[in-house]
Scaffold this motif. Structure first.
Motif, PDB file in Angstrom:
ATOM      1  N   GLU A  73       0.831  -1.216   0.000  1.00  0.00           N
ATOM      2  CA  GLU A  73       0.000   0.000   0.000  1.00  0.00           C
ATOM      3  C   GLU A  73       0.862   1.261   0.000  1.00  0.00           C
ATOM      4  OE1 GLU A  73      -3.931  -1.869   2.239  1.00  0.00           O
ATOM      5  OE2 GLU A  73      -2.395  -0.843   3.420  1.00  0.00           O
ATOM      6  N   GLN A  74       1.984   1.169   0.698  1.00  0.00           N
ATOM      7  CA  GLN A  74       2.910   2.299   0.687  1.00  0.00           C
ATOM      8  C   GLN A  74       3.412   2.554  -0.731  1.00  0.00           C
ATOM      9  OE1 GLN A  74       7.035   1.663   1.774  1.00  0.00           O
ATOM     10  NE2 GLN A  74       6.832   3.237   3.395  1.00  0.00           N
ATOM     11  N   ARG A  75       3.807   1.468  -1.409  1.00  0.00           N
ATOM     12  CA  ARG A  75       4.308   1.602  -2.779  1.00  0.00           C
ATOM     13  C   ARG A  75       3.207   2.107  -3.717  1.00  0.00           C
ATOM     14  NH1 ARG A  75       7.622   3.586  -5.418  1.00  0.00           N
ATOM     15  NH2 ARG A  75       9.023   2.860  -3.799  1.00  0.00           N
ATOM     16  N   LEU A  76       1.978   1.671  -3.518  1.00  0.00           N
ATOM     17  CA  LEU A  76       0.860   2.181  -4.317  1.00  0.00           C
ATOM     18  C   LEU A  76       0.681   3.686  -4.098  1.00  0.00           C
ATOM     19  CD1 LEU A  76      -1.698  -0.739  -3.910  1.00  0.00           C
ATOM     20  CD2 LEU A  76      -0.888   0.179  -6.101  1.00  0.00           C
ATOM     21  N   GLY A  77       0.936   4.125  -2.860  1.00  0.00           N
ATOM     22  CA  GLY A  77       0.856   5.556  -2.574  1.00  0.00           C
ATOM     23  C   GLY A  77       1.881   6.339  -3.356  1.00  0.00           C
ATOM     24  N   TYR A  78       3.127   5.875  -3.375  1.00  0.00           N
ATOM     25  CA  TYR A  78       4.175   6.592  -4.094  1.00  0.00           C
ATOM     26  C   TYR A  78       4.009   6.483  -5.613  1.00  0.00           C
ATOM     27  CZ  TYR A  78       6.298   7.545   0.366  1.00  0.00           C
ATOM     28  OH  TYR A  78       6.509   8.006   1.638  1.00  0.00           O
ATOM     29  N   LEU A  79       3.436   5.402  -6.059  1.00  0.00           N
ATOM     30  CA  LEU A  79       3.118   5.278  -7.483  1.00  0.00           C
ATOM     31  C   LEU A  79       2.046   6.303  -7.863  1.00  0.00           C
ATOM     32  CD1 LEU A  79       3.366   3.845 -10.225  1.00  0.00           C
ATOM     33  CD2 LEU A  79       1.641   2.200  -9.418  1.00  0.00           C
ATOM     34  N   ALA A  80       1.066   6.495  -6.983  1.00  0.00           N
ATOM     35  CA  ALA A  80       0.019   7.490  -7.242  1.00  0.00           C
ATOM     36  C   ALA A  80       0.613   8.895  -7.309  1.00  0.00           C
ATOM     37  CB  ALA A  80      -1.049   7.415  -6.164  1.00  0.00           C
ATOM     38  N   ILE A  81       1.607   9.170  -6.457  1.00  0.00           N
ATOM     39  CA  ILE A  81       2.278  10.474  -6.517  1.00  0.00           C
ATOM     40  C   ILE A  81       2.951  10.655  -7.868  1.00  0.00           C
ATOM     41  CG2 ILE A  81       4.213  11.807  -5.572  1.00  0.00           C
ATOM     42  CD1 ILE A  81       3.518  10.567  -2.842  1.00  0.00           C
ATOM     43  N   ALA A  82       3.618   9.606  -8.328  1.00  0.00           N
ATOM     44  CA  ALA A  82       4.296   9.678  -9.630  1.00  0.00           C
ATOM     45  C   ALA A  82       3.311   9.937 -10.762  1.00  0.00           C
ATOM     46  CB  ALA A  82       5.061   8.378  -9.884  1.00  0.00           C
ATOM     47  N   ARG A  83       2.050   9.571 -10.553  1.00  0.00           N
ATOM     48  CA  ARG A  83       1.028   9.755 -11.597  1.00  0.00           C
ATOM     49  C   ARG A  83       0.164  10.996 -11.343  1.00  0.00           C
ATOM     50  NH1 ARG A  83      -1.406   3.686 -12.345  1.00  0.00           N
ATOM     51  NH2 ARG A  83      -1.887   4.415 -14.454  1.00  0.00           N
ATOM     52  N   ASP A  84       0.611  11.845 -10.411  1.00  0.00           N
ATOM     53  CA  ASP A  84      -0.123  13.071 -10.075  1.00  0.00           C
ATOM     54  C   ASP A  84      -1.532  12.779  -9.543  1.00  0.00           C
ATOM     55  OD1 ASP A  84       1.935  14.821 -10.712  1.00  0.00           O
ATOM     56  OD2 ASP A  84       1.331  14.969 -12.813  1.00  0.00           O
ATOM     57  N   ARG A  85      -1.682  11.703  -8.828  1.00  0.00           N
ATOM     58  CA  ARG A  85      -2.965  11.348  -8.220  1.00  0.00           C
ATOM     59  C   ARG A  85      -2.842  11.505  -6.707  1.00  0.00           C
ATOM     60  NH1 ARG A  85      -4.280   5.677 -11.490  1.00  0.00           N
ATOM     61  NH2 ARG A  85      -4.412   6.574 -13.598  1.00  0.00           N
TER      62      ARG A  85
END
Length: 369
Positions: A73-85
């Motif tokens: 879930e942490q990694r999903l959070g940082y992936l969302a940041i990378a996608r401007d979400r």
């Protein structure tokens, strides 16, 4: 935004790669660990869709409340940041933190990053709650303190923001000039004019050619009741090569008027005229007389209207002086002013002149009887 995304993404990589060592006592599912690494590689290659797919797959393998689930879930959070979400990133990071499985260091950094995301979403109260809690447990470093100042200032909690902002500039005296401007502005909002003046002077040492800062410094001094100092500041700026337009200086006076401080406005205008920063003319002379009158400074208002009337010869100006003389019971002066007003008076003004003349003559008669 790109800088934030980069810094948070790098942080996420470090957390994932170090998580196994930080939690060596807990065995991480090899499949989940492989998915995390695969997702990281895909993200670094710019293939966000593949990274998301690998993480969603890993999520199915991670048990509720486990370290694996927190890491995914942490990694999903940082992936969302990378996608401007950012809204999505906030949800994922909160879920990851809720398991209470991450190392103390990793969780603290995630909470700080979460606060930054909340600020970007204009959710300032939530950000303040997070950052205050972290600060209470262990003093924040300068970067998170910057976030806390930003959140406080957006909430107009200036008394809380100022001491933290002062800590920031104490540690980083070479910080961006906007921090000194912020400190001056917040103190000005709280009517701490001397403190605002102090920070503006620091700013001027860094940027001595900044016209706006000179103007703001004079404005702050004037707001604090130091109109002569304000005029001296503008004179110093002028001698340093700074040129203000007449409208700039007139606007400084107007600020005092709008603040409901006619006496301060009159004193500033008088000081600007005395310093020859503003050229004396009929319009400014009339404005000065009006301001003294509004401030109920009868002596200065009377002198100003008399001086103006003597120059202009206008009935309106003589009648203004006469009005003060009437209020003060100066009957001889009143009759003299009314006589001066007669030649250029309108029909309406002549009626008023006759009424006041009669009143003054009756008052003199009573006084002499």
């Amino acid at each position: 935004m790109n800088r934030l995304r980069y810094s948070l993404s790098v942080l996420g990589v470090c957390l994932v790669l170090s998580a196994g060592a930080a939690h060596a006592q807990q065995a991480i599912n090899p499949g989940v660990f492989s998915a995390l690494n695969s997702a990281q590689q895909a993200q670094e290659a710019g293939d966000h869709a593949r990274a998301e797919s690998r993480l969603e797959s890993a999520l199915e393998q991670a048990g509720d409340g486990s370290l694996e689930r927190a890491l995914v879930e942490q990694r999903l959070g940082y992936l969302a940041i990378a996608r401007d979400r950012n809204a999505e990133a906030i949800d994922w990071l909160r879920k990851a933190l809720a398991h209470d499985q991450l190392s103390d260091e990793a969780a603290r950094q995630d909470r700080i990053n979460l606060a930054q995301l909340l600020i970007m979403q204009e959710r300032y109260r939530e950000a303040v709650t997070l950052l205050e809690r972290e600060h209470a447990q262990e003093a924040l470093s300068n970067q998170p303190k910057r976030l806390l100042v930003q959140a406080y200032s957006r909430l107009q909690q200036y008394s809380k923001a100022i001491p933290i902002a002062e800590q920031v500039v104490a540690v980083e005296p070479g910080v961006e000039s906007s921090w000194y401007q912020l400190l001056a502005g917040m103190n000005q909002r709280l009517e701490r004019y001397r403190e605002a003046e102090r920070w503006l002077k620091v700013l001027l040492k860094r940027e001595p050619e900044n016209t706006q800062t000179w103007r703001q410094l004079a404005g702050v001094q004037s707001q604090g009741g130091r109109q002569v100092a304000a005029a001296a500041t503008l004179r110093l700026a002028y001698e340093s090569g700074i040129r203000f337009s007449a409208s700039d200086l007139d606007n400084l006076v107007a600020l005092q008027v709008r603040a409901g401080a006619p006496w301060q406005a009159a004193r500033l205008l008088q000081a600007l005229l005395d310093e020859q920063l503003l050229t004396g003319n009929a319009t400014r002379s009339e404005r000065l007389a009006q301001l003294w009158h509004q401030a109920r400074d009868h002596e200065r208002a009377h002198a100003a209207w008399l001086a103006l009337a003597s120059r202009s010869g206008q009935a309106e100006h003589w009648l203004r002086a006469a009005g003060i003389q009437l209020e003060q019971g100066q009957w001889d002066q009143l009759l003299s002013s009314l006589k001066q007003a007669e030649p250029g008076a309108s029909a309406e003004q002549r009626d008023l002149i006759r009424q006041w003349q009669q009143y003054a003559q009756n008052a003199l008669a009573v006084g002499n009887s």
